[in-house]
Design a protein around this motif. Structure first.
Motif, PDB file in Angstrom:
ATOM      1  N   GLY A 288      15.068 -36.860  21.031  1.00  0.00           N
ATOM      2  CA  GLY A 288      14.604 -36.025  19.935  1.00  0.00           C
ATOM      3  C   GLY A 288      15.367 -36.150  18.639  1.00  0.00           C
ATOM      4  N   GLN A 289      16.559 -36.772  18.669  1.00  0.00           N
ATOM      5  CA  GLN A 289      17.377 -36.755  17.463  1.00  0.00           C
ATOM      6  C   GLN A 289      17.331 -38.071  16.697  1.00  0.00           C
ATOM      7  N   SER A 290      17.151 -39.161  17.407  1.00  0.00           N
ATOM      8  CA  SER A 290      16.981 -40.474  16.760  1.00  0.00           C
ATOM      9  C   SER A 290      15.845 -41.153  17.514  1.00  0.00           C
ATOM     10  N   THR A 291      14.665 -40.725  17.227  1.00  0.00           N
ATOM     11  CA  THR A 291      13.522 -41.058  18.080  1.00  0.00           C
ATOM     12  C   THR A 291      12.471 -41.854  17.318  1.00  0.00           C
ATOM     13  N   PHE A 292      11.948 -42.898  17.988  1.00  0.00           N
ATOM     14  CA  PHE A 292      10.799 -43.614  17.435  1.00  0.00           C
ATOM     15  C   PHE A 292       9.565 -42.738  17.624  1.00  0.00           C
ATOM     16  N   ARG A 293       8.781 -42.613  16.552  1.00  0.00           N
ATOM     17  CA  ARG A 293       7.615 -41.733  16.622  1.00  0.00           C
ATOM     18  C   ARG A 293       6.388 -42.399  16.014  1.00  0.00           C
ATOM     19  N   ILE A 294       5.252 -42.091  16.601  1.00  0.00           N
ATOM     20  CA  ILE A 294       3.958 -42.507  16.047  1.00  0.00           C
ATOM     21  C   ILE A 294       3.295 -41.243  15.527  1.00  0.00           C
ATOM     22  N   LEU A 295       2.967 -41.251  14.231  1.00  0.00           N
ATOM     23  CA  LEU A 295       2.434 -40.046  13.582  1.00  0.00           C
ATOM     24  C   LEU A 295       1.003 -40.295  13.108  1.00  0.00           C
ATOM     25  N   SER A 296       0.149 -39.325  13.326  1.00  0.00           N
ATOM     26  CA  SER A 296      -1.232 -39.453  12.853  1.00  0.00           C
ATOM     27  C   SER A 296      -1.331 -39.167  11.358  1.00  0.00           C
ATOM     28  N   GLY A 297      -0.332 -38.520  10.790  1.00  0.00           N
ATOM     29  CA  GLY A 297      -0.300 -38.211   9.360  1.00  0.00           C
ATOM     30  C   GLY A 297       0.949 -37.389   9.093  1.00  0.00           C
TER      31      GLY A 297
ATOM     32  N   PHE B  38      -2.088 -45.183  12.067  1.00  0.00           N
ATOM     33  CA  PHE B  38      -0.976 -44.260  12.307  1.00  0.00           C
ATOM     34  C   PHE B  38       0.243 -44.725  11.517  1.00  0.00           C
ATOM     35  N   TYR B  39       1.120 -43.753  11.225  1.00  0.00           N
ATOM     36  CA  TYR B  39       2.421 -44.096  10.681  1.00  0.00           C
ATOM     37  C   TYR B  39       3.370 -44.385  11.836  1.00  0.00           C
ATOM     38  N   LEU B  40       4.224 -45.383  11.631  1.00  0.00           N
ATOM     39  CA  LEU B  40       5.254 -45.721  12.612  1.00  0.00           C
ATOM     40  C   LEU B  40       6.609 -45.480  11.973  1.00  0.00           C
ATOM     41  N   GLY B  41       7.462 -44.746  12.642  1.00  0.00           N
ATOM     42  CA  GLY B  41       8.763 -44.467  12.056  1.00  0.00           C
ATOM     43  C   GLY B  41       9.715 -43.801  13.029  1.00  0.00           C
ATOM     44  N   PHE B  42      10.808 -43.316  12.472  1.00  0.00           N
ATOM     45  CA  PHE B  42      11.848 -42.685  13.281  1.00  0.00           C
ATOM     46  C   PHE B  42      12.245 -41.380  12.602  1.00  0.00           C
ATOM     47  N   ASN B  43      12.593 -40.416  13.431  1.00  0.00           N
ATOM     48  CA  ASN B  43      13.194 -39.250  12.813  1.00  0.00           C
ATOM     49  C   ASN B  43      14.711 -39.371  12.917  1.00  0.00           C
ATOM     50  N   VAL B  44      15.371 -38.964  11.852  1.00  0.00           N
ATOM     51  CA  VAL B  44      16.836 -38.991  11.799  1.00  0.00           C
ATOM     52  C   VAL B  44      17.294 -37.574  11.527  1.00  0.00           C
TER      53      VAL B  44
END
Lengths: 92, 380
Positions: B314-323, B358-364
């Motif tokens: 949850g803290q440094s996670t790869f995420r796929i976002l719909s928006g 989708f957006y591809l990214g990470f949360n930091v």
């Protein structure tokens, strides 16, 4: 949100007795139908998808549009229940 | 009751029964050998096997057919006459003949009777070759009978239209028959002879893309688009054409970490790093580090990513976002956390159920937390 996974890593909201339990924050506030359209593969484990990729993490196995519809209906029901409760309290 | 059994126990199957099935399934043609050549006065049909009107026969010695000089064309044909002799010791039901015409399309109509019905005498003729002739005799073969192909003529059952990366080769197979594209243009149409599960594969020698198609109905036409895996980031290459560049965005994670803060991005020779920032002493911040372009995942079966982060779940996670929603979790549809902090990690996320962009990214999360990425690959 506490969820349970079966041998195929599919998520469930209740345990049939042989499932494994995990706390998955990604499912906080999600409806049972939404959750049960997902797989959760814990860190250190993998599930091989039909194309042969060894996957982990959280991902849907059911159509996402359908899951979103489930979630939207769930939220609408909760909002309706809250509105009814509020109306009831205000009428006292 | 007036029914004749053919391929039933204790019933007599006629040769015509067998031939009828072949006739309905396989067009006239050569099965093996049967090389054709000519001199000005002689057309030679080499040894081999032919199949005509479902009747198979072997040419055991080369057949020589005389060609007369003239002006126009000579047609060599094979004739099956089921009224001819056919005993244990002799066979005289297949012969070759020749006729002539002034033009390629002005030959007399061939006799094509139903020789596989009623077990009676009937004649079926099929063209073997057409030669151009002049006053010296034959000068060229204009057309000739082809090797039997299940995809030709009456073998058509359904079709698969394939769009694939230009420069590649496409094959379609059910495990018994394999068809290969005749060119590498990026589009191909395959005629399918029967219902089966067909595997369509494109390859350029390095990459491979494949789809499985169920052909179940006659005249079914299926369109398939094959695409190879592609990178959204790879070893210092931001893959800008695909990603639009990698950028940061202030976006809270959830109600626990609601404050958005743009992560700091550091571009190295082979990796890219996003470090969490925080305004003042704010300890509830989160940032998004992501490819600016939405990526179409309709054909993507999984995403492989190599990264490491300062924290795990949850803290440094790869995420796929719909928006983009109020919080990152509002639109996160899939994700992947490293199994250990500060350790390179290669993971795959299954995206088979995701269609659209989708957006591809990470949360930091929080100040000074980081993720460092080596590559992000979409696997089709």
């Amino acid at each position: 949100m506490k969820i349970y996974i079966d041998a195929d890593y599919k998520c469930h909201v209740s345990n049939d007795g042989i499932m494994r339990a995990f706390e998955v924050p990604e499912f906080d506030g999600k409806s049972p139908a939404f959750i049960e359209g997902y797989r959760y593969i814990p860190a250190g484990e993998t599930w091989t998808n039909p194309q042969g990729a060894k996957c982990s993490g959280v991902s849907p196995w059911r159509d996402l549009n359908l899951l979103n519809e489930f979630q939207a209906q769930y939220v609408a029901q909760i909002n309706a229940a809250r509105a009814a409760y509020t109306e009831g309290v205000n009428s006292i | 009751m007036s029914i004749r059994g053919s391929n039933f126990e204790n019933q007599h199957p006629f040769a015509s029964d067998h031939a009828l099935v072949w006739e309905r399934c396989i067009p006239d043609g050569l099965l093996y050998g049967v090389d054709m050549s000519f001199t000005p006065t002689l057309f030679t049909i080499g040894t081999g096997f032919m199949l005509v009107a479902g009747r198979m026969f072997e040419i055991t010695a080369a057949e020589n057919i005389s060609i007369s000089p003239g002006s126009g064309y000579a047609r060599v044909y094979v004739a099956i006459d089921t009224g001819g002799a056919a005993t244990e010791n002799s066979f005289n039901q297949v012969t070759f003949g020749v006729d002539y015409a002034a033009n390629l399309d002005s030959f007399a109509e061939l006799t094509q009777e139903a020789i596989n019905i009623n077990q009676g005498a009937a004649v079926y003729q099929a063209e073997v070759a057409v030669l151009s002739i002049d006053n010296t005799g034959a000068t060229a073969i204009e057309r000739q009978m082809e090797l039997v192909s299940p995809s030709a003529g009456s073998g058509a059952f359904a079709a698969i239209a394939v769009t694939y990366p230009a420069g590649s080769t496409v094959t379609v197979t059910d495990g018994k028959i394999t068809y290969t594209s005749s060119n590498t243009s990026g589009a191909a149409l395959f005629i399918i002879p029967y219902a089966a599960t067909w595997t369509v594969t494109a390859t350029d020698g390095t990459e491979t893309a494949t789809e499985t198609i169920e052909i179940t109905a006659e005249n079914q036409i299926v369109s398939v688009t094959l695409a190879y895996s592609f990178y959204v980031y790879n070893l210092g290459d931001e893959c800008v054409d695909v990603s639009g560049g990698w950028v940061g965005k202030a976006l809270g994670l959830n109600t626990e970490f609601p404050t958005g803060s743009v992560p700091k991005i550091t571009k190295g020779p082979t990796t890219i790093t996003a470090t969490g920032t925080a305004a003042g002493s704010n300890t509830s911040t989160n940032g998004l580090f992501y490819a600016a372009n939405k990526i179409d995942l309709t054909k993507v079966k999984s995403i492989e990513v190599k990264f490491k982060g300062s924290a795990t779940a949850g803290q440094s996670t790869f995420r796929i976002l719909s928006g983009f929603g109020t919080y990152m979790v509002d639109t996160a549809v899939a994700g992947l956390s490293p199994s250990a902090a500060n350790t390179w990690f290669v993971g795959n996320v299954d995206t088979g159920a995701l269609t659209g962009e989708f957006y591809l990214g990470f949360n930091v999360l929080l100040a000074n937390r980081y993720i460092e990425m080596e590559y992000l690959k979409c696997i089709c």
